[in-house]
Design an enzyme around this catalytic site. Structure first.
Site, PDB file in Angstrom:
ATOM      1  N   GLY A   1      40.281  47.015  32.351  1.00  0.00           N
ATOM      2  CA  GLY A   1      39.819  46.135  33.429  1.00  0.00           C
ATOM      3  C   GLY A   1      38.337  46.340  33.719  1.00  0.00           C
ATOM      4  O   GLY A   1      37.878  46.190  34.854  1.00  0.00           O
TER       5      GLY A   1
ATOM      6  N   GLY B   1      36.223  43.778  35.660  1.00  0.00           N
ATOM      7  CA  GLY B   1      36.617  43.430  37.031  1.00  0.00           C
ATOM      8  C   GLY B   1      35.630  43.946  38.069  1.00  0.00           C
ATOM      9  O   GLY B   1      34.599  44.539  37.720  1.00  0.00           O
ATOM     10  N   GLN B   2      35.971  43.743  39.343  1.00  0.00           N
ATOM     11  CA  GLN B   2      35.033  44.093  40.425  1.00  0.00           C
ATOM     12  C   GLN B   2      34.645  45.581  40.381  1.00  0.00           C
ATOM     13  O   GLN B   2      33.455  45.911  40.402  1.00  0.00           O
ATOM     14  CB  GLN B   2      35.652  43.757  41.792  1.00  0.00           C
ATOM     15  CG  GLN B   2      34.691  43.966  42.949  1.00  0.00           C
ATOM     16  CD  GLN B   2      35.364  43.982  44.319  1.00  0.00           C
ATOM     17  OE1 GLN B   2      36.580  44.071  44.425  1.00  0.00           O
ATOM     18  NE2 GLN B   2      34.556  43.901  45.360  1.00  0.00           N
TER      19      GLN B   2
ATOM     20  N   ASP C   1      44.591  43.823  26.031  1.00  0.00           N
ATOM     21  CA  ASP C   1      45.606  43.407  26.998  1.00  0.00           C
ATOM     22  C   ASP C   1      46.510  44.629  27.193  1.00  0.00           C
ATOM     23  O   ASP C   1      47.174  45.065  26.240  1.00  0.00           O
ATOM     24  CB  ASP C   1      46.381  42.220  26.382  1.00  0.00           C
ATOM     25  CG  ASP C   1      47.540  41.782  27.247  1.00  0.00           C
ATOM     26  OD1 ASP C   1      47.847  42.474  28.229  1.00  0.00           O
ATOM     27  OD2 ASP C   1      48.144  40.737  26.923  1.00  0.00           O
TER      28      ASP C   1
ATOM     29  N   TYR D   1      52.452  42.565  44.575  1.00  0.00           N
ATOM     30  CA  TYR D   1      51.389  43.537  44.268  1.00  0.00           C
ATOM     31  C   TYR D   1      51.722  44.897  44.900  1.00  0.00           C
ATOM     32  O   TYR D   1      51.657  45.942  44.252  1.00  0.00           O
ATOM     33  CB  TYR D   1      50.065  42.992  44.798  1.00  0.00           C
ATOM     34  CG  TYR D   1      48.867  43.902  44.674  1.00  0.00           C
ATOM     35  CD1 TYR D   1      48.446  44.390  43.441  1.00  0.00           C
ATOM     36  CD2 TYR D   1      48.116  44.238  45.806  1.00  0.00           C
ATOM     37  CE1 TYR D   1      47.314  45.198  43.336  1.00  0.00           C
ATOM     38  CE2 TYR D   1      46.989  45.038  45.718  1.00  0.00           C
ATOM     39  CZ  TYR D   1      46.592  45.524  44.480  1.00  0.00           C
ATOM     40  OH  TYR D   1      45.471  46.314  44.380  1.00  0.00           O
TER      41      TYR D   1
ATOM     42  N   LYS E   1      52.535  48.499  43.208  1.00  0.00           N
ATOM     43  CA  LYS E   1      51.693  49.674  43.484  1.00  0.00           C
ATOM     44  C   LYS E   1      52.538  50.864  43.969  1.00  0.00           C
ATOM     45  O   LYS E   1      52.255  52.012  43.619  1.00  0.00           O
ATOM     46  CB  LYS E   1      50.591  49.325  44.490  1.00  0.00           C
ATOM     47  CG  LYS E   1      49.457  48.502  43.859  1.00  0.00           C
ATOM     48  CD  LYS E   1      48.713  49.310  42.810  1.00  0.00           C
ATOM     49  CE  LYS E   1      47.726  48.536  42.004  1.00  0.00           C
ATOM     50  NZ  LYS E   1      47.173  49.294  40.869  1.00  0.00           N
TER      51      LYS E   1
ATOM     52  N   ILE F   1      37.232  46.252  48.739  1.00  0.00           N
ATOM     53  CA  ILE F   1      35.947  46.798  48.286  1.00  0.00           C
ATOM     54  C   ILE F   1      34.868  45.723  48.409  1.00  0.00           C
ATOM     55  O   ILE F   1      35.043  44.595  47.937  1.00  0.00           O
ATOM     56  CB  ILE F   1      36.034  47.299  46.825  1.00  0.00           C
ATOM     57  CG1 ILE F   1      37.173  48.325  46.662  1.00  0.00           C
ATOM     58  CG2 ILE F   1      34.695  47.905  46.377  1.00  0.00           C
ATOM     59  CD1 ILE F   1      37.050  49.599  47.484  1.00  0.00           C
TER      60      ILE F   1
HETATM   61  C1  AKB Z   1      43.640  42.937  47.460  1.00  0.00           C
HETATM   62  O1  AKB Z   1      43.183  42.375  48.450  1.00  0.00           O
HETATM   63  O2  AKB Z   1      44.679  42.561  46.884  1.00  0.00           O
HETATM   64  C2  AKB Z   1      42.927  44.159  46.933  1.00  0.00           C
HETATM   65  C3  AKB Z   1      43.506  45.418  47.466  1.00  0.00           C
HETATM   66  C4  AKB Z   1      43.356  45.754  48.906  1.00  0.00           C
HETATM   67  O3  AKB Z   1      44.089  46.181  46.743  1.00  0.00           O
HETATM   68  N1  AKB Z   1      41.538  44.072  47.249  1.00  0.00           N
END
Ligand code: AKB
Length: 294
Positions: free
Chosen positions: A12, A15-16, A57, A147, A151, A177
């Site tokens: 990644g 990415g940011q 990937d 998500y 996690k 971030i």
């Molecule tokens: C999101 O907003 O999904 C991410 C995070 C807080 O993990 N920036």
């Protein structure tokens, strides 16, 4: 391991966070020792010509292992993930990238005997039942987003690999971030970056969460410092592994808007909350990062 022996793979990397972490690691350990990888073919200018790059990937374990062998990788920063907002639109993709991708990284690290792996988590592990103010390290983890689910599972998977295979895995729960090098994509906290771009370009911003929304945030240099500090800390003293809370600052959107207005007086914000409001409302306002500091 001396600096010269460290061979790093960053997933990644476009990415940011990856796009700022990779140049920092290249500066620290030598450009040839830090391999940037991403699923994207168009990589940000900051990574161009500054060191090796491979398209990867993370859901493809065969290619992942080929790359690890080819570059004699012994350390991984696994930064690729589908974030909260995209994860709600494409939950199957989020599961695949975040769970299978992370499992592939851990399995490859086990099979190929890697030395150190950084696997980030997020404030998205928390849910509506979690205390909202100064959220403790150990608390209720019942997220409502895909998500967040991935996690929490990722944190538990990392603990499993530490306990059963003695792998050295570290990571922290990133807040939103704030940075300018590469735009974030697909997150709920993205408004805190988009607002600056909109203020400069259009002098107005339509925010997808309401003005009272307050979430934990961190400026990129602090995020990079926290990442490196966790990677360099003495593992034998760790009471946690891939789940350290880390804290920067918290502010309401309206307070950020008022601050920007001091610099751009004609700046205006209107609020049109969408599905991301519910995600934001399920997360803490601030977190307690005493364990990480210790
Ligand atoms: C999101 O907003 O999904 C991410 C995070 C807080 O993990 N920036």
């Amino acid at each position: 391991m001396t600096a010269a022996q460290i061979k790093i793979l960053v997933t990644g990397a476009a990415g940011q966070i990856g796009s700022e972490l990779t140049p920092l690691l290249r500066k620290k350990f030598g450009p040839e020792n830090v391999l940037a990888t991403d699923i994207k073919t168009d990589i940000p200018p900051v990574l161009n010509d500054s060191g090796p790059y491979e398209k990867l990937d993370v859901t493809n374990p065969t290619r992942l292992k080929e790359i690890i062998k080819k570059y004699q990788i012994n350390t991984i920063y696994h930064m690729s993930a589908i974030l909260s907002a995209t994860g709600e639109k494409k939950p199957q993709l989020a599961w695949n990238v975040n769970i299978s991708g992370t499992h592939n990284i851990l399995e490859a690290s086990r099979e190929l005997n890697l030395k150190k792996i950084f696997v980030p988590s997020s404030i998205a592990v928390f849910g509506p039942e979690t205390p909202k103010e100064l959220t403790p390290q150990e608390t209720v983890l019942k997220p409502k987003t895909m998500y967040g689910v991935t996690k929490v599972a990722g944190e538990l998977l990392c603990d499993y690999y530490v306990q059963h295979y003695r792998l050295d895995i570290r990571g922290c729960r990133y807040p939103g971030i704030i940075s300018y090098e590469t735009l974030p994509g697909g997150g709920t906290t993205d408004y805190a970056v988009a607002i600056f771009y909109a203020a400069i370009k259009y002098k107005k911003y339509t925010c997808f969460v309401n003005k009272n929304t307050m979430l934990p945030m961190m400026y990129m240099p602090d995020c990079l410092k926290a990442t490196i500090d966790i990677m360099e800390a003495d593992f034998s003293r760790f009471e946690h592994h891939s789940n350290f809370n880390i804290a920067g600052m918290s502010f309401k959107v309206e307070d950020l808007a008022a601050e920007i207005k001091k610099h751009i007086p004609e700046f205006t914000v209107d609020y049109k909350p969408d599905y991301r409001q519910e995600i934001a409302d399920s997360w803490p306002k601030s977190v307690n990062d005493a364990a990480a500091r210790k």
